[in-house]
Motif scaffolding. Structure first.
Motif, PDB file in Angstrom:
ATOM      1  N   UNK A   1      -0.242   6.574  -2.189  1.00  0.00           N
ATOM      2  CA  UNK A   1       0.854   5.872  -1.503  1.00  0.00           C
ATOM      3  C   UNK A   1       0.602   4.363  -1.568  1.00  0.00           C
ATOM      4  N   UNK A   2       1.667   3.575  -1.795  1.00  0.00           N
ATOM      5  CA  UNK A   2       1.565   2.125  -1.788  1.00  0.00           C
ATOM      6  C   UNK A   2       2.815   1.490  -1.215  1.00  0.00           C
ATOM      7  N   UNK A   3       2.862   0.161  -1.216  1.00  0.00           N
ATOM      8  CA  UNK A   3       4.065  -0.518  -0.722  1.00  0.00           C
ATOM      9  C   UNK A   3       4.252  -1.836  -1.451  1.00  0.00           C
ATOM     10  N   UNK A   4       5.497  -2.342  -1.400  1.00  0.00           N
ATOM     11  CA  UNK A   4       5.831  -3.626  -2.026  1.00  0.00           C
ATOM     12  C   UNK A   4       6.818  -4.359  -1.133  1.00  0.00           C
ATOM     13  N   UNK A   5       6.387  -5.507  -0.640  1.00  0.00           N
ATOM     14  CA  UNK A   5       7.269  -6.388   0.122  1.00  0.00           C
ATOM     15  C   UNK A   5       7.140  -7.778  -0.501  1.00  0.00           C
ATOM     16  N   UNK A   6       7.949  -8.712  -0.045  1.00  0.00           N
ATOM     17  CA  UNK A   6       7.856 -10.064  -0.605  1.00  0.00           C
ATOM     18  C   UNK A   6       6.466 -10.630  -0.360  1.00  0.00           C
ATOM     19  N   UNK A   7       5.849 -11.150  -1.407  1.00  0.00           N
ATOM     20  CA  UNK A   7       4.512 -11.750  -1.404  1.00  0.00           C
ATOM     21  C   UNK A   7       3.370 -10.749  -1.387  1.00  0.00           C
ATOM     22  N   UNK A   8       3.674  -9.464  -1.261  1.00  0.00           N
ATOM     23  CA  UNK A   8       2.574  -8.511  -1.086  1.00  0.00           C
ATOM     24  C   UNK A   8       2.896  -7.202  -1.796  1.00  0.00           C
TER      25      UNK A   8
ATOM     26  N   UNK B   1      11.064  12.315   9.620  1.00  0.00           N
ATOM     27  CA  UNK B   1      11.720  12.240   8.297  1.00  0.00           C
ATOM     28  C   UNK B   1      11.125  11.156   7.406  1.00  0.00           C
ATOM     29  N   UNK B   2      10.700  10.028   7.977  1.00  0.00           N
ATOM     30  CA  UNK B   2      10.224   8.912   7.166  1.00  0.00           C
ATOM     31  C   UNK B   2       8.876   9.196   6.499  1.00  0.00           C
ATOM     32  N   UNK B   3       8.111  10.159   7.020  1.00  0.00           N
ATOM     33  CA  UNK B   3       6.811  10.487   6.421  1.00  0.00           C
ATOM     34  C   UNK B   3       6.830  11.795   5.644  1.00  0.00           C
TER      35      UNK B   3
ATOM     36  N   UNK C   1       5.210  -1.507   5.629  1.00  0.00           N
ATOM     37  CA  UNK C   1       3.745  -1.566   5.660  1.00  0.00           C
ATOM     38  C   UNK C   1       3.148  -0.508   6.578  1.00  0.00           C
ATOM     39  N   UNK C   2       3.739  -0.325   7.758  1.00  0.00           N
ATOM     40  CA  UNK C   2       3.160   0.629   8.714  1.00  0.00           C
ATOM     41  C   UNK C   2       3.302   2.071   8.230  1.00  0.00           C
ATOM     42  N   UNK C   3       4.442   2.422   7.637  1.00  0.00           N
ATOM     43  CA  UNK C   3       4.631   3.784   7.134  1.00  0.00           C
ATOM     44  C   UNK C   3       3.695   4.069   5.957  1.00  0.00           C
ATOM     45  N   UNK C   4       3.567   3.079   5.055  1.00  0.00           N
ATOM     46  CA  UNK C   4       2.671   3.270   3.912  1.00  0.00           C
ATOM     47  C   UNK C   4       1.227   3.418   4.367  1.00  0.00           C
ATOM     48  N   UNK C   5       0.820   2.594   5.333  1.00  0.00           N
ATOM     49  CA  UNK C   5      -0.551   2.680   5.838  1.00  0.00           C
ATOM     50  C   UNK C   5      -0.801   4.009   6.534  1.00  0.00           C
ATOM     51  N   UNK C   6       0.182   4.484   7.305  1.00  0.00           N
ATOM     52  CA  UNK C   6       0.010   5.759   8.011  1.00  0.00           C
ATOM     53  C   UNK C   6      -0.027   6.930   7.026  1.00  0.00           C
ATOM     54  N   UNK C   7       0.852   6.884   6.024  1.00  0.00           N
ATOM     55  CA  UNK C   7       0.937   7.991   5.068  1.00  0.00           C
ATOM     56  C   UNK C   7      -0.278   8.022   4.145  1.00  0.00           C
ATOM     57  N   UNK C   8      -1.039   6.960   4.129  1.00  0.00           N
ATOM     58  CA  UNK C   8      -2.262   6.946   3.314  1.00  0.00           C
ATOM     59  C   UNK C   8      -3.446   7.573   4.044  1.00  0.00           C
ATOM     60  N   UNK C   9      -3.254   7.953   5.321  1.00  0.00           N
ATOM     61  CA  UNK C   9      -4.356   8.553   6.084  1.00  0.00           C
ATOM     62  C   UNK C   9      -4.443  10.051   5.814  1.00  0.00           C
ATOM     63  N   UNK C  10      -5.624  10.613   6.034  1.00  0.00           N
ATOM     64  CA  UNK C  10      -5.835  12.055   5.839  1.00  0.00           C
ATOM     65  C   UNK C  10      -4.999  12.868   6.820  1.00  0.00           C
ATOM     66  N   UNK C  11      -4.798  12.318   8.014  1.00  0.00           N
ATOM     67  CA  UNK C  11      -4.018  13.034   9.036  1.00  0.00           C
ATOM     68  C   UNK C  11      -2.584  13.276   8.573  1.00  0.00           C
ATOM     69  N   UNK C  12      -1.959  12.271   7.978  1.00  0.00           N
ATOM     70  CA  UNK C  12      -0.564  12.383   7.549  1.00  0.00           C
ATOM     71  C   UNK C  12      -0.423  12.942   6.145  1.00  0.00           C
TER      72      UNK C  12
END
Length: 801
Positions: free
Chosen positions: A76-83, A33-35, A58-69
């Motif tokens: 796809x991107x992400x936003x967390x504190x400081x990043x 569901x998360x992807x 971070x891990x979901x955004x990185x995985x969803x940015x791959x061709x496999x997913x």
């Protein structure tokens, strides 16, 4: 071609419903569901995915940015504190709830069509608040995912549609390691117990995921496993990896990526949801977590058994790719809660209240899925009002917006903005940064040699607060300091961010500050941070509201000069633990800065109370005016008694027998008997001159002193005890009344003071003196017909019949 996942069964109904409805998706762990849901939602516009944890973001955004997913390469991107990793064209952005709330307050969520709140069953305060705000605004299509059976409440709350997808494709065998089926999870020797369990399964070559309550247990278990399997680790056959909120990027990637080595991942409940840990087929579940709850008005962090919902989530980490096993270190019939209670029900609400106001909503009127606790809500409202962060009708002030702008606890934000000088602001920023990271920044030295080095390094500023500020600011730290490099980097990032917001100098050119001046500014801004030691229990400290104990790792009790502990201090950080009683808390002061009693006096804290009046060698009198703070005398000034002060001193001397020694016993007896006479209903207006009103002895003496014109203690010499006459019980009746209701009873070798409890028709005879061993007999006492009689000696109370 995308790999098939269980969630795919609801793709078409999901896309159809999303055009017009909010959707609650109930899906078990491992369903995808998360992807998948973000990709499906992106067909109708930009998507914000709110993930409760940074690791998941971070891990979901990185995985969803791959061709496999993501073969269609939707951005796809992400936003967390400081990043932040996205631009204006990014279609799907993963963000933590704190980031999403700030964007909402700034109007930036208008760019998104759909907001997905993932793993809502964790019931964090920020996700509950975000959902309530979005429900009130009705400006986005909402998708809420939950892995628990409680999803129907969400459906009703949002008037949403409900979709359900199955999760695991493979069976997970559950084994309960407990002597009794009702045994609850237990922390005792957890590292040794787990090490033995791993030894039994290490030869199967399967990856193992171990759930533990916190970083402390993870560290102990990690060390025990490395020691037990040192040969395999050295040979490169085994990788033992910690996984919690503050691990390094390398550790996170090793935990979330399959490897040629066999892996043992030792994690908190950060691994319970959202993140996929491939290859794991064995779960060892301690059944424990650390979470907050309200206890006697305080938010305390304590060890808890997990809920049944969390238990299922943990079990679901196995069985992703093949049949798995879950070993639970508690009984099959253990009395676990059904779901984890929401944070809004078990934590203080100040931060949530302020966030709500900054988003333009009245917190007390928001439509939360569960009602808020009235007491906690009132405390939060009073706190923000006292800070002048909001008006009486719940409108945010400019000052409140300034507080919310700083990404830290509201108290620290208030302290920063209250500092008058730039140097003091910088000091408070750096201290707040050091105290706002998820783990401890450093470990104070325990041996005397290193403590001496620390003392020399800090100079005259030897305290917790100064140490933290210097550690954050120092470019090169001594090698003998035990500092967490990851936490130091995060604290410095936070300091830099706040300095930019407040337009303060760079951290590299931080201004020097005068510690006492800074402390005085803190005292004036938040007086309740001032604590003084209890006189008899020196480890305990109080501010008159709460009592704390100095933490073992605090510097406040280290390097004590002349064996004198600091008697007053500012307590910047507290850590609350549940005590032994059901309403008791043990609160530890973890960051202190010693102040002097004169600083407290100069800030005008505490109350002035009149103390003893003492005769001087020249025959004059002086009265002690005591300043009392948190139950302790912190200053005494001797003054010449005048006015009210003189009157109080005269009364104290009369009661103490230092002047007219025969007066007080007579007046106390006369007035006490008068009050008893009235209470017994014996008053008769035909014979008694005084009005039938009870008399306060102190007030009567005060009135007499005024009537006689006594203004100074020396004036007492002009009067006799006979000038103080109380006209109460008629003389002809008084002797008989005293015989029937005596104030004192004397028997052979026994003297007792008598108390009368009229409503209960009870007489209590209190032992005063005498060596008589036997208890008094009923026939030895006055008649007291119709009264029950008790005899009290020390803590022993008996009925006399």
């Amino acid at each position: 071609m995308l790999k098939a996942l269980p969630i795919d069964s609801i793709e078409q109904p999901f896309k159809t419903l999303l055009r017009n409805d909010h959707i609650v998706v109930e899906a078990e762990t491992g369903s995808g569901k998360s992807t998948r849901l973000p990709l499906w939602s992106s067909t109708q516009g930009k998507v914000l995915v709110v993930e409760p944890r940074r690791v998941a973001c971070t891990s979901l955004a990185e995985y969803l940015a791959t061709d496999e997913a993501n073969p269609e390469k939707i951005s796809v991107g992400y936003a967390i504190r400081f990043e932040q990793h996205f631009d204006e064209n990014t279609q799907i952005i993963f963000a933590t709830p704190g980031v999403a709330l700030r964007w909402l307050s700034e109007g930036l969520l208008a760019d998104f069509t759909t907001v997905i709140i993932d793993e809502f069953h964790e019931r964090r305060w920020d996700t509950d608040l975000l959902l309530a705000l979005l429900k009130q605004q009705q400006s986005h299509r909402l998708v809420i995912t939950s892995a628990t059976i409680d999803s129907q409440r969400l459906v009703d709350y949002l008037s949403a549609k409900h979709l359900h997808a199955k999760g695991r494709n493979f069976a997970v065998t559950v084994i309960n390691q407990a002597s009794d089926s009702r045994d609850m999870p237990d922390i005792m020797n957890i590292d040794k117990r787990i090490s033995r369990l791993v030894s039994e399964h290490i030869d199967t070559q399967q990856d193992i995921l171990i759930f533990l309550p916190g970083r402390k247990e993870i560290s102990a278990t990690h060390s025990a496993l490395k020691q037990a399997f040192s040969e395999q680790v050295t040979a490169g056959l085994l990788d033992i990896i910690p996984l919690h909120a503050s691990v390094t990027d390398d550790e996170r990637k090793r935990a979330l990526t399959e490897s040629d080595k066999q892996r043992i991942i030792v994690a908190t409940n950060v691994a319970e949801t959202s993140v996929t840990i491939p290859g794991v087929t064995l779960i060892i579940d301690s059944g424990l977590e650390r979470r907050t709850h309200q206890r006697n008005g305080r938010t305390v962090l304590a060890l808890h058994a997990i809920s049944k919902a969390s238990s299922e989530q943990r079990k679901g980490r196995a069985g992703r790719v093949t049949d798995g096993m879950c070993i639970r270190l508690y009984g099959k019939a253990a009395a676990l809660e059904l779901i984890t209670p929401p944070e809004l029900q078990r934590e203080e609400l100040v931060e949530a209240y302020l966030a709500s106001l900054c988003c333009g909503a009245k917190f007390s009127q928001l439509p939360f899925i569960d009602p808020l606790p009235e007491k906690t809500l009132t405390v939060a409202k009073h706190a923000l009002s006292a800070m002048q962060a909001m008006t009486e009708d719940e409108v945010i002030t400019d000052y409140g917006r300034c507080l919310y702008q700083l990404p830290i606890d509201t108290l620290f934000a208030h302290l920063i903005t209250a500092m008058a000088t730039r140097a003091d602001k910088e000091a408070m920023v750096d201290l707040a940064a050091a105290l706002s990271i998820p783990q401890r920044l450093w470990q104070p030295p325990k041996n005397e040699e290193t403590q001496e080095k620390l003392y020399q390094w800090l100079g005259n500023s030897f305290c917790d607060a100064s140490a933290l500020i210097k550690i954050v600011r120092s470019e090169a730290l001594p090698d003998w300091l035990t500092v967490d490099d990851n936490m130091l980097a995060e604290a410095r990032l936070l300091s830099v961010q706040m300095r930019e917001i407040l337009e303060l100098p760079d951290l590299t050119v931080a201004s020097r500050f005068k510690r006492e001046q800074w402390q005085n500014a803190v005292i004036n801004a938040v007086p309740e941070l001032v604590f003084v030691r209890r006189e008899k229990r020196q480890q305990a400290m109080s501010n008159g509201i709460v009592e704390v104990n100095s933490a073992r790792d605090s510097l406040i009790d280290c390097k004590v000069e002349d064996n004198q502990l600091s008697q007053a201090m500012l307590v910047f950080d507290q850590f609350a633990l549940p005590g032994r009683g059901v309403k008791q808390n043990r609160i530890l002061a973890t960051c202190c800065s010693p102040v002097t009693m004169s600083q407290i006096v100069d800030a005008d804290l505490g109350d002035i109370v009149q103390g003893d009046t003492v005769e001087q060698t020249d025959g004059s009198f002086k009265t002690a005016m005591q300043r009392i703070y948190a139950g302790r005398v912190i200053d005494t000034a001797w003054t010449q008694p005048e006015g009210q002060s003189a009157r109080s001193a005269i009364i104290d001397m009369l009661f103490a027998g230092e002047a007219m020694p025969e007066l007080a016993p007579r007046i106390v007896a006369d007035i006490s008997q008068w009050n008893l006479y009235l209470a017994l209903g014996l008053y008769n207006a035909d014979f008694v001159k005084r009005q039938p009103k009870p008399v306060d002895i102190t007030q009567w003496l005060t009135d007499q002193i005024d009537d006689l014109g006594i203004e100074h203690i020396d004036d007492l010499a002009l009067f006799e005890p006979s000038d103080f006459i109380f006209d109460g019980i008629p003389e002809w009746e008084r002797q008989e009344f005293d015989e029937q209701y005596p104030r004192e009873v004397k028997l052979t070798d026994l003297v007792m003071a008598i108390e009368y409890d009229i409503p209960r028709k009870l007489v209590v005879a209190n032992h005063i003196q005498g060596n008589r061993k036997a208890d008094p007999k009923r026939w030895e006492l006055p008649r007291w017909q119709g009264w029950r009689i008790k005899y009290k000696k020390a803590s022993r109370v008996i009925d006399i019949k």
